[in-house]
Design an enzyme around this catalytic site. Sequence first.
Site, PDB file in Angstrom:
ATOM      1  N   GLU A 145      17.365 -22.512  24.949  1.00  0.00           N
ATOM      2  CA  GLU A 145      17.387 -23.929  25.311  1.00  0.00           C
ATOM      3  C   GLU A 145      18.836 -24.363  25.492  1.00  0.00           C
ATOM      4  O   GLU A 145      19.666 -24.033  24.646  1.00  0.00           O
ATOM      5  CB  GLU A 145      16.741 -24.795  24.225  1.00  0.00           C
ATOM      6  N   GLY A 182      21.878 -26.619  15.339  1.00  0.00           N
ATOM      7  CA  GLY A 182      21.339 -26.490  13.994  1.00  0.00           C
ATOM      8  C   GLY A 182      20.298 -25.392  13.895  1.00  0.00           C
ATOM      9  O   GLY A 182      20.377 -24.515  13.047  1.00  0.00           O
ATOM     10  N   ALA A 183      19.310 -25.446  14.789  1.00  0.00           N
ATOM     11  CA  ALA A 183      18.238 -24.460  14.770  1.00  0.00           C
ATOM     12  C   ALA A 183      17.441 -24.595  16.050  1.00  0.00           C
ATOM     13  O   ALA A 183      17.591 -25.568  16.783  1.00  0.00           O
ATOM     14  CB  ALA A 183      17.321 -24.674  13.571  1.00  0.00           C
ATOM     15  N   MET A 184      16.572 -23.615  16.305  1.00  0.00           N
ATOM     16  CA  MET A 184      15.826 -23.592  17.567  1.00  0.00           C
ATOM     17  C   MET A 184      14.381 -23.203  17.333  1.00  0.00           C
ATOM     18  O   MET A 184      14.095 -22.231  16.658  1.00  0.00           O
ATOM     19  CB  MET A 184      16.541 -22.612  18.519  1.00  0.00           C
ATOM     20  N   ASN A 241      11.902 -21.822  18.970  1.00  0.00           N
ATOM     21  CA  ASN A 241      11.180 -20.819  19.761  1.00  0.00           C
ATOM     22  C   ASN A 241       9.815 -20.520  19.136  1.00  0.00           C
ATOM     23  O   ASN A 241       9.704 -20.356  17.927  1.00  0.00           O
ATOM     24  CB  ASN A 241      11.973 -19.510  19.792  1.00  0.00           C
ATOM     25  N   GLU A 288      11.886 -28.033  13.020  1.00  0.00           N
ATOM     26  CA  GLU A 288      11.569 -26.925  13.939  1.00  0.00           C
ATOM     27  C   GLU A 288      10.096 -26.557  13.845  1.00  0.00           C
ATOM     28  O   GLU A 288       9.452 -26.250  14.851  1.00  0.00           O
ATOM     29  CB  GLU A 288      12.459 -25.705  13.658  1.00  0.00           C
ATOM     30  N   HIS A 339       7.953 -28.957  15.826  1.00  0.00           N
ATOM     31  CA  HIS A 339       8.019 -28.738  17.277  1.00  0.00           C
ATOM     32  C   HIS A 339       6.868 -27.870  17.788  1.00  0.00           C
ATOM     33  O   HIS A 339       6.577 -27.880  18.981  1.00  0.00           O
ATOM     34  CB  HIS A 339       9.331 -28.043  17.654  1.00  0.00           C
ATOM     35  N   GLU A 374      12.232 -34.497  21.300  1.00  0.00           N
ATOM     36  CA  GLU A 374      13.209 -34.645  20.215  1.00  0.00           C
ATOM     37  C   GLU A 374      13.052 -35.960  19.452  1.00  0.00           C
ATOM     38  O   GLU A 374      13.062 -35.979  18.227  1.00  0.00           O
ATOM     39  CB  GLU A 374      14.637 -34.476  20.742  1.00  0.00           C
TER      40      GLU A 374
HETATM   41 ZN   LIG Z   1      14.418 -30.501  18.002  1.00  0.00          ZN
END
Ligand SMILES: [Zn+2]
Length: 879
Positions: free
Chosen positions: A127, A267-269, A271, A304, A307, A326
């Site tokens: 991303e 920060g983080a993803m 996936n 995360e 999401h 977001e």
């Molecule tokens: Zn996010």
Amino acid sequence: MKDGLSEKSIYRKNYTVYPWDVSQLDIHFDIGSETTTVRAEMEFQLKDGARDSQDIVLNGSDLQLISLSLNGRTLSADDYVVDGETLTISGAPPKSVLKTEVKIHPANNSALEGLYLSGDFLLTQCEAQGFRKITWFPDRPDVMAAYRVTMEADRSEFPVLLSNGNRAEAGESAGGRHWVRWEDPFPKPSYLFALVAGDLELVEEHFTTRSGRDVVLRIYVETENLDRCAHAMESLVNAMRWDEERFDLEYDLNIYHIVATNDFNMGAMENKSLNIFNSKYVLARPDTATDADYQGIEGVIGHEYFHNWTGNRVTCRDWFQLTLKEGLTVFRDEEFSADMQSRAVKRIRVVRDLRSRQFPEDDGPMSHPIRPDRYVEINNFYTSTVYQKGAAIIRMYHTLLGEAGFQKGMKLYFERHDGHAVTCDDFLAAMADANGINLDRFGRWYSQSGTPQVHVSDHYDTATQTYTLTLKQRTPATYDQKDKQELVIPFAVGLLTASGEELPLQLETGTDIVQGTRLLVMEEAQQEYSFVNIPEHPVPSLFRDYSAPVKIFYDYSAEQLATLIAHDSDAFVRWDAAQRIAQNAILEQCRRHAKGLEMTLDSSLFKAFRGILSDRLADPALLAEAMIMPDEDYLAEQMEIVDVDGIHAAREFIRKGLANGLKTLFVERYNELNDGQSYQKSSKAMARRALKNVCLFYLIETDVGESLTAAQLKSSDNMTDTLAAIKGLILMESPLAVTALSDFESKWKTDALVMDKWFMMQAMKPGPGTVNKVKELMQHPAFSIQNPNKVRSLIGVFAMLNPTGFHAADGSGYTFHADRVIELDGLNPQVAARMASAFNRWKRYDEDRKMLMKSQLQRIAAVDNLSGDVSEIVNNALR
Ligand SMILES: [Zn+2]
């Protein structure tokens, strides 16, 4: 100097549908750190209603193309056109199979987008547009495919091979190599693709979903970090349960992986089923992580995970819709933390963050609505506006519709859009339709930038016992938009008697009587609300729970603020009243300082602090929040021309005055809280530590400061108390600070995350001398300019959280920082652009500083081959 922003811009209004469906992507990785070979096979099917013959347009960046074939025929260079990051194959048949082979070079990838090396293992960040650095593909979020990923690598070097979805097959191949195949049954956009290959250890847990699905939860880390995963795992389990209970959302695969890396831009993803995290948001042990770190981990792990539904199952049609996933997911993680910890404290921290980070953005050269209309580089729009203000706007739906109405809207949103890439308008329509109301005017929040101002005035009529509030809304022009419209503003209000009792609220226009808070909805430029049967001129308690992301103007008297602090039932209003008293006092002393007058102490501030320090009933964490003075940047926002040194001097003067004037109370409270109990993780224990360390922060200004701080450092069994003590010693310029820092360094020198704190403490030391210290620290073996966490801890903290250091009158801070932006631009444009934004507010300073900052911006803008990322930031700032 070239601007070139307009011709490089991408506009929301120009969106067109991708004419092809890409149902399946088969992708094979032959893994190596120096070179990885990627072979991909994808099926293109012309969409119904598209013209018979269409071009296939693919995106790619830094790829070494080995071969390309369409329907079994190898294409030569004449068969396609490569232009920048796009490759176009003209007139492909309506059903086409495309095969590609490319080579990529992970070890040389310092931008940390696509496939790159972190320590000894390989991982991806896609991303927003990293997938194009892995293979040629329509790299846009509305192209959703089912992925089948085969990874092959040397078994000893890369024993762990992970990708999204379920592990389908695995086997050995010749020469000590092995392979694993992963299949993700849920079609997803390329930005959610992930891969990890390396020698990692894991901790494992199981979670049984409400419907009885057994999910294996694994956190992968480097061996030395195995004993720091417990809190992250506990947070994950809590998040999974919470999402079932509160949002009726259940996890949908049998496996959930988290991988922690020290080298990460964000920060983080999220996936699909393979989250990749900055280790800062995974690893924690009481001696290595502060309470704020623990809370941050809980929030980001939750974010995360959430999401999976809001972002992955329903994703964004295009990047202009980023806030769709977001804003909504930040709202969800805020609610999760509020339900896990103290709701009131969480709310206050969210508001503080919004005011100190998002308000300046709205008022600066990069101002944009939560759904922007154009961008040059999408990485520059992962902003506080899209995230935090986006969440505040989702919260307003919740305030207007209530929990039940909001959840009805969520349910309809998933019914309509599960498995699709959609827009913010689709979300609004689901909320409106599910509740049978019209939200068209509310929708203006998506397209209008800027922070609305609400000016409140009041009138009390003794004869009729009627109290009238007049509200006027106005959104000042911003850099990106001149004309503003009226917005829908939820306005939660209460009225108190002078002695603090809550008055029943009956509007002149109605018959119902509300006890406590009344929610009014403002839609026009000016509106009046009259309350009847009000026996005295009341104290208005405005925007309870901060019911809208606006600036509130009301001319409170000192007595009214004191009443609110002492008696209001709403934690936000109590806190805000305390902040107002402190802000008024600091700004007043700042004005005196500028005129060369002696500074004086305000009696209302003393009274408020005496009350807070004597309160043994309220949550200690709330009391701590009330005593934390507004930060220097927030105060700067309140001034026409920022007086950097004046703000610092006034704030310090007041801290010192309060500390010495109320020393007995501070010491008493500190001693009560410093009870010698060993560390506990509970939120109650965290609240006590928070208040204790705020007391210490004042006490360092007194004659007992050094001995208390040294004693706390000596007896501390956790990072929160240790850091508070060392920061105190640094601030008071105690000779003990030198030893404390060097002891800390020898203990933690090989620990990347803890050393970030060591850099941060030193970069924050106020005053013009710090720039030299920062330069010196860049030579430290633990520092690396290639590592984003290090850059943020040392350079970022200096530029963004140390106003008297960065804004040193001789411009040395600016020159240093511009040099770093230029250096970073060659390595990691995304991080360089974040750093460059430290200059965004340059027009708000005095003439000398303005000129100094402007010349640094011009110097950056003139660099050859400047990235689009940095160029967008600095050219907007210079505009
Ligand atoms: Zn996010």
